[in-house]
Design a protein around this motif. Sequence first.
Motif, short mmCIF file in Angstrom:
data_model
loop_
_atom_site.label_atom_id
_atom_site.label_comp_id
_atom_site.label_asym_id
_atom_site.label_seq_id
_atom_site.Cartn_x
_atom_site.Cartn_y
_atom_site.Cartn_z
N MET A 85 0.75 -1.30 -0.15
CA MET A 85 -0.14 0.23 0.04
C MET A 85 1.06 1.26 -0.02
N THR A 86 0.31 2.43 -0.50
CA THR A 86 0.99 3.63 -0.46
C THR A 86 0.70 4.38 0.89
N ARG A 87 1.74 5.00 1.41
CA ARG A 87 1.48 5.43 2.44
C ARG A 87 2.05 7.00 2.60
N ASP A 88 1.40 7.93 3.22
CA ASP A 88 1.62 9.22 3.22
C ASP A 88 2.52 9.76 4.07
N VAL A 89 3.79 9.68 4.07
CA VAL A 89 4.92 9.92 4.74
C VAL A 89 4.63 11.43 5.43
N ALA A 90 4.05 12.35 4.49
CA ALA A 90 3.80 13.64 5.08
C ALA A 90 2.96 13.77 6.21
N ALA A 91 1.89 13.01 6.19
CA ALA A 91 0.96 12.83 7.22
C ALA A 91 1.29 12.20 8.68
N LEU A 92 2.28 11.42 8.54
CA LEU A 92 3.04 10.73 9.66
C LEU A 92 4.15 11.99 10.20
N GLU A 93 4.72 12.67 9.49
CA GLU A 93 5.48 13.95 9.87
C GLU A 93 4.75 14.88 10.56
N ARG A 94 3.58 15.12 10.02
CA ARG A 94 2.67 16.13 10.53
C ARG A 94 2.35 15.72 12.14
N GLU A 95 1.91 14.55 12.16
CA GLU A 95 1.22 13.90 13.50
C GLU A 95 2.77 14.01 14.64
N ILE A 96 3.82 13.58 13.99
CA ILE A 96 4.87 13.63 14.96
C ILE A 96 5.25 14.93 15.39
N GLU A 97 5.39 15.78 14.36
CA GLU A 97 5.47 17.30 14.62
C GLU A 97 4.79 17.74 15.91
N ALA A 98 3.25 17.27 15.42
CA ALA A 98 2.30 17.71 16.80
C ALA A 98 2.58 17.29 17.84
N LEU A 99 3.02 16.05 18.11
CA LEU A 99 3.47 15.44 19.24
C LEU A 99 4.74 16.06 20.02
N ALA A 100 5.66 16.62 18.85
CA ALA A 100 6.84 17.22 19.46
C ALA A 100 6.23 18.61 20.01
N ALA A 101 5.30 19.31 19.20
CA ALA A 101 4.81 20.65 19.71
C ALA A 101 4.13 20.59 21.33
N ALA A 102 3.85 19.16 21.48
CA ALA A 102 3.08 18.97 22.80
C ALA A 102 4.30 18.40 23.92
N GLY A 103 5.40 18.56 23.18
CA GLY A 103 6.50 18.02 24.35
C GLY A 103 7.36 16.89 23.95
N PHE A 104 7.19 16.15 22.87
CA PHE A 104 7.89 15.06 22.65
C PHE A 104 9.45 15.63 22.10
N ALA A 105 10.53 14.94 22.78
CA ALA A 105 11.81 15.35 22.61
C ALA A 105 12.71 14.02 22.18
N GLY A 106 13.10 13.93 20.86
CA GLY A 106 14.01 12.70 20.62
C GLY A 106 14.10 12.40 19.24
N VAL A 107 14.45 11.35 18.70
CA VAL A 107 14.75 10.69 17.41
C VAL A 107 13.90 9.85 16.83
N VAL A 108 13.64 9.72 15.56
CA VAL A 108 12.96 8.69 15.10
C VAL A 108 13.23 8.56 13.70
N ARG A 109 13.35 6.99 13.34
CA ARG A 109 13.75 6.56 11.96
C ARG A 109 12.59 5.44 11.77
N VAL A 110 12.23 5.43 10.45
CA VAL A 110 11.48 4.34 9.87
C VAL A 110 11.69 3.75 8.80
N ARG A 122 2.89 4.82 19.07
CA ARG A 122 1.60 4.43 18.60
C ARG A 122 1.13 4.91 17.40
N ALA A 123 1.62 6.06 17.20
CA ALA A 123 1.32 7.07 15.77
C ALA A 123 1.79 6.25 14.57
N ILE A 124 3.06 5.75 14.86
CA ILE A 124 3.68 5.06 13.53
C ILE A 124 3.15 3.60 13.51
N GLU A 125 2.64 2.89 14.53
CA GLU A 125 2.01 1.64 14.41
C GLU A 125 0.78 2.09 13.54
#
Length: 337
Positions: free
Chosen positions: A1-26, A330-333
């Motif tokens: 299936m085709t996945r919208d990477v930009a959508a995942l990026e936006r979701e993680i950026e929202a979590l970062a704005a709420a306090g997530f500090a770290g590193v992600v690789r998929v 959980r967002a990545i899952e």
Amino acid sequence: MTRDVAALEREIEALAAAGFAGVVRVDVAGTPVLRAAYGLADRARAIPMTVGTRLAIASGAKTLTALAVLSLVDDGVLGLATTARSLLGDDLPLVADDVTVEHLLAHRSGIGDYLDEDTGFDVGDYLMPRPVHELVDTEDYLPILDGHATKFPAGTGFSYCNGGYVLLALLAERASGVGFHELVRQRVTARAGMDDTAYLRSDDLPGDAALGYVDVHGAWRSTVFHLPVRGSGDGGVFTTVDDVHRLWGALLARRIVSDTAVEAMLRPRSDPDEDGLSYGFGLWLDVRTGEAALHGSDAGSSFYGVHDATRRLTWTVVANTIDGARPVHRAIEAWLR
């Protein structure tokens, strides 16, 4: 299936704005589709995370311990049936005589734990029963491993045991004659090409390592007083998301331990928990999906490293707070479904 990477990026950026500090690789089918850093590695100095930042992965380090021990098993230095008592001598007299390396690897030893996660302790508390600056080498942990009564006879149950993995590190040292940190370097990280992975001292972190943070009465404090100055078999290694991905490649290509050892690591040895997770040797195993995972959570650290061989998916999330990684994981899952 085709996945919208930009959508995942936006979701993680929202979590970062709420306090997530770290590193992600998929990675999807062996290709990185997301490799990004968020937030601050050092709050006081406003040093940002980078994709090369080294972060502590707490109990994710147990996989390295298991690999070091199984490497010694491959070489005949230890056996799965080797008893702890045969190497402990008079040390830790409450460890039952029939507890083996295999029991310890699978969390089926029944030994009492110095940090018993079944008791619901608060990681924001100062937990170590000995001054943390005294905990540098594995032998230094003997006093805090001692005095904990057996919970059940070896092999008759499952109880996640931090102390059991420190004991494995101690047994590996005594059997091989090589210090545990050097043993992991020689037998695991060097074989995997994990050049940025090491057991760093918390009071002497290099510039590319993130500080861990814990909320103490509403204020963010570093974990320098919460954790051992240098970890041992149950946690304390610092690594990068790229090194975690190298670990999966080396493990599955049998560059670290034998095919027999890898199969033993991937064999479930406990009943699935409420999340469908069983335990092998140093790895969590999802009996529903076939995923294998490294998990870690402690004061100033949270970590997920997951590999799905069937769908050819690998993802890593590391944060420098105890609850930062979980919502991103959980967002990545959800995105990968």
